[in-house]
Motif scaffolding. Structure first.
Motif, PDB file in Angstrom:
ATOM      1  N   GLU A 118       0.839  -1.205   0.000  1.00 21.69           N
ATOM      2  CA  GLU A 118       0.000   0.000   0.000  1.00 21.69           C
ATOM      3  C   GLU A 118       0.872   1.253   0.000  1.00 21.69           C
ATOM      4  O   GLU A 118       1.728   1.394  -0.868  1.00 21.69           O
ATOM      5  N   ALA A 119       0.745   2.149   0.972  1.00 25.71           N
ATOM      6  CA  ALA A 119       1.560   3.372   0.974  1.00 25.71           C
ATOM      7  C   ALA A 119       2.780   3.244   1.875  1.00 25.71           C
ATOM      8  O   ALA A 119       3.403   4.247   2.236  1.00 25.71           O
ATOM      9  N   GLY A 164      10.250  -7.688  -3.441  1.00 24.73           N
ATOM     10  CA  GLY A 164       9.665  -6.580  -4.171  1.00 24.73           C
ATOM     11  C   GLY A 164       8.478  -6.010  -3.426  1.00 24.73           C
ATOM     12  O   GLY A 164       7.881  -6.691  -2.575  1.00 24.73           O
ATOM     13  N   ILE A 165       8.142  -4.760  -3.733  1.00 24.12           N
ATOM     14  CA  ILE A 165       6.976  -4.116  -3.125  1.00 24.12           C
ATOM     15  C   ILE A 165       6.269  -3.247  -4.159  1.00 24.12           C
ATOM     16  O   ILE A 165       6.874  -2.777  -5.118  1.00 24.12           O
ATOM     17  N   ASN A 166       4.979  -3.032  -3.939  1.00 21.73           N
ATOM     18  CA  ASN A 166       4.252  -1.914  -4.522  1.00 21.73           C
ATOM     19  C   ASN A 166       4.146  -0.862  -3.427  1.00 21.73           C
ATOM     20  O   ASN A 166       3.863  -1.195  -2.268  1.00 21.73           O
ATOM     21  N   ILE A 167       4.348   0.393  -3.810  1.00 24.56           N
ATOM     22  CA  ILE A 167       4.154   1.475  -2.836  1.00 24.56           C
ATOM     23  C   ILE A 167       3.459   2.623  -3.557  1.00 24.56           C
ATOM     24  O   ILE A 167       3.904   3.102  -4.594  1.00 24.56           O
ATOM     25  N   GLU A 168       2.322   3.040  -3.027  1.00 24.23           N
ATOM     26  CA  GLU A 168       1.417   3.923  -3.756  1.00 24.23           C
ATOM     27  C   GLU A 168       1.418   5.345  -3.241  1.00 24.23           C
ATOM     28  O   GLU A 168       1.729   5.613  -2.074  1.00 24.23           O
ATOM     29  N   ASP A 169       1.019   6.280  -4.132  1.00 18.89           N
ATOM     30  CA  ASP A 169       0.989   7.704  -3.773  1.00 18.89           C
ATOM     31  C   ASP A 169      -0.430   8.225  -3.581  1.00 18.89           C
ATOM     32  O   ASP A 169      -0.645   9.429  -3.515  1.00 18.89           O
ATOM     33  N   GLY A 170      -1.391   7.308  -3.473  1.00 18.09           N
ATOM     34  CA  GLY A 170      -2.783   7.735  -3.366  1.00 18.09           C
ATOM     35  C   GLY A 170      -3.426   7.450  -2.031  1.00 18.09           C
ATOM     36  O   GLY A 170      -4.655   7.367  -1.937  1.00 18.09           O
ATOM     37  N   LEU A 171      -2.602   7.297  -0.999  1.00 17.57           N
ATOM     38  CA  LEU A 171      -3.135   7.030   0.337  1.00 17.57           C
ATOM     39  C   LEU A 171      -2.306   7.823   1.340  1.00 17.57           C
ATOM     40  O   LEU A 171      -1.087   7.671   1.423  1.00 17.57           O
ATOM     41  N   PHE A 172      -2.960   8.681   2.103  1.00 11.86           N
ATOM     42  CA  PHE A 172      -2.248   9.493   3.089  1.00 11.86           C
ATOM     43  C   PHE A 172      -3.191   9.781   4.243  1.00 11.86           C
ATOM     44  O   PHE A 172      -4.348  10.132   4.040  1.00 11.86           O
ATOM     45  N   GLY A 173      -2.688   9.594   5.456  1.00  7.53           N
ATOM     46  CA  GLY A 173      -3.526   9.847   6.625  1.00  7.53           C
ATOM     47  C   GLY A 173      -4.745   8.956   6.671  1.00  7.53           C
ATOM     48  O   GLY A 173      -5.775   9.339   7.241  1.00  7.53           O
TER      49      GLY A 173
END
Length: 267
Positions: A88-89, A112-121
């Motif tokens: 996730e983030a 490996g990882i996925n790391i996303e920019d659409g989740l904060f707080g």
């Protein structure tokens, strides 16, 4: 898993992202599905939504990291192929938090990882590219400290979060891909990008291997391969399909009071 094998898996996973022959990932959500998928796949990747659902939580970093790390440890011990985790983030809004989360995942055997920019707080919102790039740099450092050539699949969400028109979403995704590549990302993942012409344009705009997620309207794998896509993920769809089949079978059993195919060999 010993460090040598883990590093070999990491290098192998990097090599699977080839032009013309995209890595197709039928995403797993537990050890049983990972084992089944590994029989016919060179790598395993998880879906955060599917994993969360299997653990009894909603998607969005609600499944405790301890549970996720425990699953990773059991999964990497159970399959002989590389394992990449949808993180996730990064389970934290700061670079340090993301780095600590990734270190735990790597110590559990992932490569490996996925790391996303659409989740904060805890909310679905598009964070600044620079803020996400700082996470990517910290995560890259965490992998290097542990001696693992971690594959960082940087997910960007302009399409999912409806940043604007399709062209505006594409331009924003391309801008972010450049920023994330400079920060050390190895791939770029754009859920919601489904139009073949836009996919081709996006592939041309970034040096990073492009990952497309299967959903309604996504072109077939041969078309994506010709467009230059190097990774295709089925995301939560395998779990949703499996749960639908189980629900239908349970309903049929309740209605017919007959075991049917349940007693067939290898059923």
């Amino acid at each position: 898993m010993d460090a040598t094998t883990q590093q070999q898996h990491a290098e192998m996973f990097h090599g699977l992202h080839r032009k013309g022959y995209p890595l197709v990932l039928f995403n797993a959500w537990d050890v049983a599905t990972a084992r089944a998928i590994a029989k016919n796949s060179p790598a395993i990747a998880t879906s955060s939504g599917a994993v969360a659902s299997a653990l009894g939580y909603a998607d969005g970093e609600n499944a405790p990291l301890d549970m996720v790390a425990g699953l990773v440890s059991r999964m990497t011990a159970a399959v002989p192929v590389p394992v990449s985790i949808d993180l996730e983030a990064g389970y934290g809004d700061t670079p340090d938090a993301a780095a600590n989360s990734v270190a735990r995942i790597l110590k559990a055997g992932a490569i490996g990882i996925n790391i996303e920019d659409g989740l904060f707080g805890g909310k679905r919102q598009l964070v600044s590219a620079e803020q996400h790039a700082a996470k990517i740099r910290a995560v890259r450092d965490a992998g290097q400290e542990l001696g693992i050539h971690l594959f960082i699949n940087a997910r960007t969400d302009p399409f999912l979060l409806k940043f604007g028109s399709p062209d505006q979403c594409l331009n924003e995704a391309a801008r972010r891909a450049t920023v994330y590549a400079d920060a050390g990302a190895d791939g770029i993942f754009v859920p919601g990008l489904t139009d073949l012409a836009l996919i081709e344009k996006f592939v041309r705009s970034t040096p990073l291997p492009v990952n497309i997620m299967v959903t309604q309207g996504v072109p077939e794998i041969p078309d994506l391969a010709r467009a230059g896509v190097r990774r295709v993920s089925l995301g939560p769809w395998p779990m949703m399909a499996a749960m639908r089949v189980i629900g239908q079978a349970a309903a049929a059993l309740a209605a017919s009071k007959q075991y049917g195919t349940f007693l067939q060999p290898n059923a």
